[in-house]
Scaffold this active site. Structure first.
Site, PDB file in Angstrom:
ATOM      1  N   GLY B 220      -2.267   2.031  10.863  1.00 49.99           N
ATOM      2  CA  GLY B 220      -2.711   1.867  12.367  1.00 49.99           C
ATOM      3  C   GLY B 220      -2.096   0.434  13.001  1.00 49.99           C
ATOM      4  N   SER B 221      -2.682  -0.247  13.803  1.00 50.48           N
ATOM      5  CA  SER B 221      -1.798  -1.206  14.471  1.00 50.48           C
ATOM      6  C   SER B 221      -1.141  -2.188  13.780  1.00 50.48           C
ATOM      7  CB  SER B 221      -2.861  -2.015  15.484  1.00 50.48           C
ATOM      8  OG  SER B 221      -3.338  -0.959  16.390  1.00 50.48           O
ATOM      9  N   SER B 222      -1.477  -2.356  12.353  1.00 52.87           N
ATOM     10  CA  SER B 222      -0.706  -3.302  11.658  1.00 52.87           C
ATOM     11  C   SER B 222       0.693  -3.063  11.568  1.00 52.87           C
ATOM     12  CB  SER B 222      -1.163  -3.398  10.248  1.00 52.87           C
ATOM     13  OG  SER B 222      -1.278  -2.298   9.640  1.00 52.87           O
ATOM     14  N   LYS B 224       2.595  -2.084  13.909  1.00 51.01           N
ATOM     15  CA  LYS B 224       3.120  -2.886  15.290  1.00 51.01           C
ATOM     16  C   LYS B 224       4.078  -3.738  14.734  1.00 51.01           C
ATOM     17  CE  LYS B 224      -0.555  -1.241  18.361  1.00 51.01           C
ATOM     18  NZ  LYS B 224      -1.734  -1.576  18.897  1.00 51.01           N
TER      19      LYS B 224
END
Lengths: 415, 477
Positions: B220-222, B224
């Protein structure tokens, strides 16, 4: 040697040496000293090698039994004393062994009776009916029967060997004896197969038949008998393989002892034996430091595996060499014996020790299918010890007579 | 007749010699093959006759030790006991003669049995007097206090947490949930192990799997953090670079929406990370291109074998050739086919915390002999260096913003700058996995943490508070 062994077992097991452990080996050593004196005194010209060979094997046996199951060591020692007594009785009363030949049929009948006795009043142990129970003592009649049978065969062949060796027929260009002379062979084969079926005793059955073939060959020199005998053996083995589960099991566990489906049950013994041997390596784990007690019936049939584990290839091969020497001396006695009966008797008795040790050592090392039989002189077991000491006594008596006769021949020649 | 006797003699001797030949095969040449059979109990009896070394935590708690079993009741003299129950199950594993070995018990078996050590004089002396053999103990980097807090913080929810000292790579805590009590598979005399073993192996929640090293989750966004690192390092974006988020982004006839269909409007790159804007990161990913994005992910440890004392699943990102534009855009914000283990994501945090350098993670710190003498000491080693110190510093500032005023406010600690990144990994047909990776203090960090909770919702709501509890404890030690 034995004292060293006992000391090492005690060190490994209890971490200290106690005098108690030296009692049994002391008794056994004493027994052999007495036997040696008896031989020197009664039959001074007897072979001087077989007794020490047997002593070495017996002591190895006591040592291993003391290490594996100390409670059995006393019993084994007592049996050795009993066996030694019968040894002395044999050299006292059968010094002129030739007279036995006259009673060959009676002896043969007793042998058959002994063999069949277990079928009627026998006790089943480990799936085989081999035992007679008299009071507190169990007795395995086939052990004594094999000695009687060899005496019978020796006498029978000595008398009939001329007859049996005559070849009158030609079949496919090969001269063969008349059909009726195959009858003894067929009879013996029949007995062996019956033993295999009714007593489930593969070992004795195989032993009896091989001894018979060996003696027949020695007596007649006819290879036809050997070939025919082997064919019969293959046939019998095949019939039993097809017809009887216990024979099939033996063959399957021989071919594939590590099959995961049987390794915990049917092939447990043989695989445990192989594990024991393989862990021994060249020099073994050391007495008392291995785990031979994982093998079932390790003091009887599998005692050789225990030896291989703890004393390694060197120890095991030494024992094989002891048997080899025993066989060589036995054959030498036979060669030096002037009369046919003595020749056949000594070669037959030697074959018992040679073939029996081969069957069980080959069996536990997976050279041949496993047959439950004792390792002569070494295994725990009274009847087996008794029979082996009687064999030993006869061999010594024959060798004494042989060398006395040859020396008297020399003396006569001198005159 | 003598001729026949001689022939018979030769046959008998040949037979006996065959026994010797066969014996030398069974006992010497073919012995290895035979004795190596799994059904041979000798090896086990030998091994369980050795007093196996202990496993000790960094704060000197014994978490695995031997108990002596009465000689009559079992051939296996020394068996294992795990005083802390399930707390360290996924690190120590178990050592059971019946069910085998796992975890560090397996990895350091030779050391624990005292086999790996050199033959010293004392060793030799012991061997000569055949005194009972003793193995070596291993001392871990794990701190039992931190381990307990991390385990409690998960509150039995399915997930994992990994705590690493970013300067050395030492793993300070590693928990996974659900887990199991390794004591139940040690077959002490009179203990039934069949039933618990059956239960453990059939349990649908897979308690025997170490999720921290074996669990593969979409990050997920981790993820990013990696995309941002690539953008900063290649110069595609600076923290001030402006982006526009319309709440959706059409890519090749397919529309990518932001999480929760929010619209962020005009925002700079720094802000995009703070609020975790998928649209911005999709654009950054497309500008980076598949080659560069995958290259950076691999620099951070994706598609690579992590050399660790426990078996680790490889974190994955598709090869650039297998990615179309949609996959590339989704990959840039950690969706698509990206998969990562909690250990890998903790190492991503470590890279930012430790000036761009990832140290090789390790659990075992030193080996001691049974007198407590240190035989071997592990020296920390550099593993990867995905980004420069400057990029790491810039990223660290951006990640501090995430916790200060973005999606990760739940991880705030008074008086300490915490740098973090949330992740809400969407999965089909279920609630998203909740991620949080962080390190603190922002300057001279002591610990880096990754937390994942399966199907628990947003990262900022579930995983961040768990990370905060662990951080509080770690900073107090």
């Amino acid at each position: 040697m034995l004292a060293f062994g006992i000391a090492s077992v005690q060190l490994a097991r209890d971490g200290h040496i106690s005098p108690r452990g030296f009692i049994y080996p002391g008794i056994v050593a004493f027994v052999f000293i007495v036997l040696h004196l008896a031989v020197r005194f009664l039959i001074p010209l007897a072979d001087s090698i077989v007794l020490p060979l047997s002593a070495a094997l017996t002591m190895i046996g006591v040592l291993l039994i003391e290490r594996l199951e100390p409670e059995l060591a006393l019993e084994q020692t007592l049996w050795i004393v009993v066996a030694a007594l019968s040894f002395v009785l044999v050299i006292l009363f059968f010094k002129n062994y030739e007279f036995l030949a006259q009673y060959k049929y009676s002896l043969g009948l007793i042998a058959i009776a002994l063999l069949s006795s277990t079928m009627i009043i026998g006790k089943e142990v480990n799936g085989a009916r081999l035992w007679l129970k008299i009071g507190p003592l169990s007795f395995q009649p086939s052990e004594l029967a094999k000695v009687l049978l060899v005496i019978f065969l020796a006498a029978f062949f000595a008398e009939k060997r001329e007859l049996l060796s005559i070849s009158t027929h030609r079949v496919f260009g090969i001269t063969v004896p008349e059909i009726k002379y195959f009858v003894p062979l067929l009879m013996m084969w029949g007995i062996s197969v019956l033993m295999m079926i009714f007593q489930k005793d593969l070992g004795s059955s195989l032993l009896f038949f091989s001894i018979f073939i060996a003696m027949l060959f020695v007596a007649t020199g006819r290879k036809t008998y050997v070939v025919f005998g082997l064919l019969l053996f293959v046939l019998g083995a095949y019939i039993c393989y097809l017809g009887f589960g216990h024979v099939r099991t033996r063959v399957c566990t021989w071919l594939d002892p590590f099959n995961p489906a049987t390794i915990e049950n049917q092939s447990y013994q043989i695989s445990q034996s192989l594990f024991a041997l393989s862990s021994g390596g060249v020099s073994g784990s050391g007495l008392g430091l291995g785990h031979p007690t994982l093998i079932p019936s390790v003091t009887t049939d599998f005692i050789f595996s225990a030896l291989g584990e703890e004393l390694g290839l060197l120890g095991a091969a030494s024992v094989v060499i002891l048997y080899l020497l025993f066989v060589a001396r036995g054959v030498k006695i036979s060669l030096s014996c002037p009369d046919d009966f003595g020749k056949l008797l000594s070669v037959g008795l030697t074959s018992i020790v040679g073939i029996q040790s081969f069957l069980i050592m080959g069996g536990v090392t997976r050279l041949i299918p496993l047959t439950g039989i004792t390792l002569p002189f070494v295994s725990y077991g009274g009847s087996s010890l008794l029979a082996n000491f009687i064999i030993l006594a006869f061999l010594l008596v024959i060798s004494h007579r042989a060398s006395r006769r040859s020396s008297s021949v020399i003396e006569e020649a001198r005159r | 007749m003598n001729r026949q006797i001689k022939i018979l003699c030769v046959v008998l001797i040949a037979l006996l010699l065959m026994v010797v030949v066969n014996l030398s095969w069974v006992q010497v040449f073919g012995a290895k093959e035979i004795s190596g059979n799994a059904f041979n109990k000798r090896r086990l009896i030998e091994e369980y006759g050795i007093q196996r070394g202990e496993i000790i935590t960094a704060d000197e708690q014994v978490i695995a030790r031997c108990v002596q079993v009465g000689a009559g009741s079992s051939p296996y003299r020394y068996q294992r006991e795990y005083p802390a129950g399930s707390l360290f199950a996924d690190i120590t594993g178990y050592d059971s003669w019946k069910y085998g070995r796992t975890g560090l018990e397996e990895r350091f078996n030779d050391e624990l049995l005292g086999r790996g050590s050199k033959l010293t004089f004392t060793n030799l002396l012991n061997r000569l007097v055949s005194a009972s053999k003793k193995g070596n103990s291993i001392v871990l980097t794990v701190d039992s206090r931190l381990q307990r807090v991390a385990s409690d913080a998960l509150e039995g929810r399915r997930g994992a947490a990994v705590v690493i000292d970013p300067k050395t790579g030492a793993v300070l805590a590693m928990v996974t949930s659900p887990t199991y009590d390794p004591n139940v598979v040690i077959p002490l005399p009179g203990r039934d192990t069949e039933t618990p073993w059956g239960n453990l192996t059939q349990d649908q929640t897979h308690p025997l799997v170490n999720r921290a090293t074996q669990g593969l989750y979409p990050p997920g966004s981790s993820f990013k953090v990696i995309t941002a690192a690539a953008a900063l390092e290649t110069g595609i974006a600076r923290p001030e670079t402006e982006f526009t988020c319309n709440g959706k982004l059409p890519v090749h006839g397919y529309t990518i929406y932001d999480y929760g269909r929010t619209t962020h409007g005009r925002l700079n790159f720094r802000r995009a990370l703070t609020v975790s804007c998928n649209i911005t990161f999709a654009q950054v990913g497309l500008r980076l291109g598949g080659e560069v994005l995958v290259h950076f992910a691999e620099l951070f440890g994706f598609n690579q074998k992590i050399l660790f004392e426990l078996p680790v699943a490889d974190s994955r990102i598709d090869r650039p050739s297998d990615m179309d534009k949609v996959a590339l855009a989704s990959s840039a914000f950690g969706q698509g086919d990206d998969l990562a283990t909690p250990l890998e994501m903790a190492l991503v945090a470590c890279a930012v915390a430790n000036n761009g350098v990832i140290m090789k993670p390790f659990l075992m710190n030193e080996i001691q002999d049974y007198n407590g003498k240190i035989i071997e000491q592990v020296t920390p080693k550099k593993w990867l260096e995905p980004i420069s110190t400057e990029t790491a510093e810039t990223l660290e500032e951006m990640m501090v913003d995430v916790v200060e005023k973005g999606t990760g406010t739940a991880a705030q600690i008074e008086g300490v700058d915490v740098a973090g990144k949330t992740g809400t990994a969407e999965v089909e047909g279920a609630k998203p996995h909740s991620w949080f990776i962080c390190f603190a203090p922002a300057i001279e960090p002591k610990v880096a943490i990754s937390v994942v909770v399966e199907n628990a919702g947003e990262g900022g709501r579930v995983a961040a508070p768990i990370a905060r509890k662990i951080l509080l404890k770690a900073l107090s030690l």
